[in-house]
Design an enzyme around this catalytic site. Structure first.
Site, mmCIF file in Angstrom:
data_model
loop_
_atom_site.group_PDB
_atom_site.id
_atom_site.type_symbol
_atom_site.label_atom_id
_atom_site.label_comp_id
_atom_site.label_asym_id
_atom_site.label_seq_id
_atom_site.Cartn_x
_atom_site.Cartn_y
_atom_site.Cartn_z
ATOM 1 N N LYS A 1 -3.828 -4.967 -2.882
ATOM 2 C CA LYS A 1 -2.887 -4.906 -1.782
ATOM 3 C C LYS A 1 -1.593 -4.238 -2.656
ATOM 4 O O LYS A 1 -1.399 -4.705 -3.894
ATOM 5 C CB LYS A 1 -2.582 -6.286 -1.425
ATOM 6 C CG LYS A 1 -1.188 -6.051 -0.304
ATOM 7 C CD LYS A 1 -1.261 -7.773 0.469
ATOM 8 C CE LYS A 1 -0.392 -7.591 1.372
ATOM 9 N NZ LYS A 1 0.068 -9.115 2.083
ATOM 10 N N SER B 1 -0.581 -9.365 6.717
ATOM 11 C CA SER B 1 -0.344 -7.938 6.316
ATOM 12 C C SER B 1 -1.363 -7.388 5.127
ATOM 13 O O SER B 1 -0.853 -6.242 5.172
ATOM 14 C CB SER B 1 1.047 -8.260 5.652
ATOM 15 O OG SER B 1 0.887 -8.949 4.281
ATOM 16 N N SER C 1 -1.686 -13.706 5.831
ATOM 17 C CA SER C 1 -1.797 -12.501 5.910
ATOM 18 C C SER C 1 -3.082 -12.165 4.924
ATOM 19 O O SER C 1 -3.434 -10.947 5.114
ATOM 20 C CB SER C 1 -0.499 -11.933 4.694
ATOM 21 O OG SER C 1 0.586 -11.909 5.456
#
Length: 478
Positions: free
Chosen positions: A72, A147, A171
Site C-alpha cells: 500500500k 482505503s 481499510s
C-alpha cells in the site's frame, strides 16, 4: 480455484519447477493486460529490476524467497515512490524502509509496486485517490472498497499472492470483503507502525492481505513483533502455526444488532454460514454489542481529530507540494495545501480542527473518548462469554463507482461494522464466504486482544470445511 500456497511457490522457485523468468513474465503480462482498467497500482517497478531481485532472493533463501508482494502506498519504501495517493506527495521517495518492509526483505520478499488507495487512507472506496479510482476486478463498474483497495484488487486480479494494507477503521477488511480475499486488522501494537504515514495514530495498524488463511498467517507472523522505533509495539512472539482447529464447542456470538442493519443479500449469506457453523458443533448465540449506534460517530470524531493534527506537517515548505513560495507564510501554507489536498482530506482536516477547537473539544472529542472506553468495556464483557464475535464485514454490497463518493454520510456509514475493532484495539479478520449476483460477501471474525492467530486458524477451518472459498481469482471482464 487453486490450492497452491506460498510455501509451495517458494519451493517451486527454489527447485526450478517454476523458473523466475516465467513467474515474472506471467505477472507483468497480467498487469499489462488488466491494470489499465483496474488501476490497482500507482507505481510498478521495472520488470528487469524485479527479476534481478527475485533471482538474488531465491539464491539467498527465506520464508518468502522470490515471492512478489504489493505494498500500500502509505508504507515507506526506500528508493520507491510513496505518494499516499496524494498530489501533496506525488514525487516523494522515502530515504528509508518501514520496519515491516525490512522484515519482508529479510525473508526474501520482492516488492513489485505500490498500490492505489484513498488519499492519505481517508475513504472507504479507493475513489479519493489523486491517481484515479481503483475498480473492482469482480465488476469493473464497482469499487473494491477502501482505503486499501489497490492491494485488494491486485490480489483479486491474481497479480500477486500477498499484499500489505493499513487499517484505521476497516481499510483492510473492506477490500478483503469486496475482493473475495483474506485480510487481518491486527491487535494494536502487534505490528510496528514505523514508516507508516500517519492518519490516526491510536486507531491504525499495518496488516496482511492474502488469498487464503495459511498465507495470511505466514505474512502476519513475519511482519509482527516488537520494534524499538515504535513505542506502541508489544514484546510478544506471534509465530504462526497452522492448526486444524475444529469449531466444535467454539463459543460464537452473532452480533444481531449489526447483522440486522445489513442489506438482505449480505445478511442472508452470513446467516447461511452461521447455520453451517452450528452444524459443525459451534455454540452459536445471538448477542448485541450495546451502544453500537455510537461507535461510528465516536470513531470519526477521534479519527478526524488525529488527522487534522497529523496532516498539519504538510506545510508546503519543508517537503511535499511547494508550488507557491512567495508571499507571507499564511498565503504559502494555504495555497499549497489548498491545491495539493483532495476534497475528502480537506473535509476531515476542517472537521478535526473544529472538533479540537476551544468550546468543542469537551463537547465532542472527550465524549468520543468516553464512548470508546464504553465500547471496550462492552467487548470485554462479551469476550467473557464468547471466543469469537461474528458479523458481516460490510453492511452493503460493493457500491458502483461514483455512487457514494459525493455523499460523505453514506460513505462513512459503510464503516459501521468495522470501526468497532479499531476503537477497542482488538483483532478482526475478513474472509470470503459467498457471492450475490457475482459480487463477493465477506464474514468478519473479531476476537479478544492478541487472539490474532486463533482467528486465522478458525478462518482456515471455515475456508477448508465450510465455504471452500480460497485462492479466488476474478474473471476480469474488459
Amino acid at each position: 480455484m487453486n490450492r497452491i500456497m506460498i510455501v509451495d511457490l517458494v519451493n517451486d522457485l527454489r527447485n526450478k519447477n517454476l523458473e523466475a523468468e516465467e513467474y515474472i513474465e506471467r505477472t507483468y503480462e497480467k498487469i499489462g493486460k488488466y491494470d489499465k482498467y483496474i488501476n490497482a497500482f500507482i507505481t510498478i517497478r521495472s520488470k528487469e529490476e524485479v527479476l534481478k531481485e527475485v533471482k538474488e532472493s531465491i539464491n539467498k533463501g527465506g520464508k518468502l524467497a522470490g515471492v512478489l508482494i504489493a505494498i500500500k502506498d502509505n508504507i515507506s519504501t526506500e528508493g520507491i515512490r510513496t505518494t499516499c495517493a496524494s498530489k501533496m506527495l506525488e514525487d516523494y521517495i522515502p530515504p528509508y524502509d518501514a520496519t515491516v518492509i525490512e522484515k519482508l526483505k529479510k525473508e526474501g520478499a520482492v516488492i513489485i509496486g505500490k498500490t492505489n488507495m484513498d488519499e492519505f487512507a481517508m475513504g472507504s472506496t479507493t475513489e479519493t485517490s489523486y491517481f484515479g479510482p481503483t475498480r473492482n476486478p469482480w465488476d469493473l463498474e464497482r469499487t473494491p472498497g477502501g482505503s486499501s483497495g489497490g492491494s485488494g484488487a491486485a490480489l483479486a486480479a491474481g497479480y500477486v499472492e500477498l499484499a500489505l494494507g493499513s487499517d484505521t477503521g476497516g481499510s483492510i477488511r473492506a477490500p478483503a470483503a469486496y475482493n473475495a480475499i483474506f485480510g487481518l486488522k491486527p491487535s494494536y501494537g502487534t505490528v510496528s507502525r514505523f514508516g507508516l504515514v500517519a492518519y490516526a495514530n491510536s486507531l491504525e495498524q499495518i496488516g496482511p492481505m492474502a488469498r487464503n488463511a495459511e498465507d495470511l498467517g505466514l505474512l502476519f507472523s513475519i511482519i509482527a513483533g516488537p520494534d524499538e522505533r515504535d513505542a506502541t509495539t508489544i514484546n510478544l512472539n506471534l509465530n504462526f502455526e497452522l492448526k486444524e482447529r475444529s469449531v466444535k464447542n467454539v463459543r460464537i456470538g452473532v452480533l444481531s444488532d449489526i447483522l440486522e442493519m445489513s442489506e438482505k443479500p449480505v445478511s442472508g449469506v452470513i446467516k447461511d454460514v452461521v447455520n453451517k457453523l452450528s452444524s459443525e458443533g459451534a455454540l452459536i448465540e445471538d448477542t448485541k454489542l450495546g451502544n453500537a449506534e455510537y461507535a461510528l460517530p465516536a470513531y470519526y470524531i477521534i479519527a478526524m481529530s488525529e488527522a487534522s493534527s497529523n496532516l498539519a506537517r504538510y506545510d508546503g515548505v519543508r517537503y511535499g507540494y511547494s508550488k507557491y513560495m512567495e508571499g507571507n507564510w499564511r498565503e504559502v501554507y494555504a495555497k499549497n495545501r489548498g491545491e495539493a489536498f483532495g476534497m475528502e482530506v480537506k473535509r476531515r482536516i476542517l472537521l478535526g480542527s473544529f472538533i479540537l477547537s476551544a468550546g468543542y473539544y469537551e463537547e465532542f472529542y472527550l465524549k468520543a473518548l468516553k464512548v470508546r472506553n464504553l465500547i471496550k468495556k462492552n467487548l470485554d464483557e462479551l469476550f467473557k462469554k464468547y471466543d469469537i464475535l461474528l458479523s458481516p464485514t460490510m453492511p452493503i454490497l460493493p457500491p458502483k463507482i461514483g455512487e457514494v463518493i459525493n455523499d460523505p454520510v453514506r460513505m462513512y456509514a459503510m464503516d459501521l461494522n468495522t470501526v468497532i475493532a479499531n476503537l477497542a484495539a482488538i483483532p478482526a479478520l475478513s474472509m470470503p464466504v459467498g457471492f450475490y449476483s457475482d459480487l463477493p460477501i465477506g464474514l468478519q471474525l473479531m476476537g479478544k486482544y492478541l487472539s490474532d492467530i486463533y482467528l486465522i486458524n478458525i478462518s482456515s477451518f471455515i475456508e477448508r470445511n465450510i465455504t471452500k472459498l480460497y485462492n479466488l481469482t476474478a474473471s476480469v471482464k474488459i
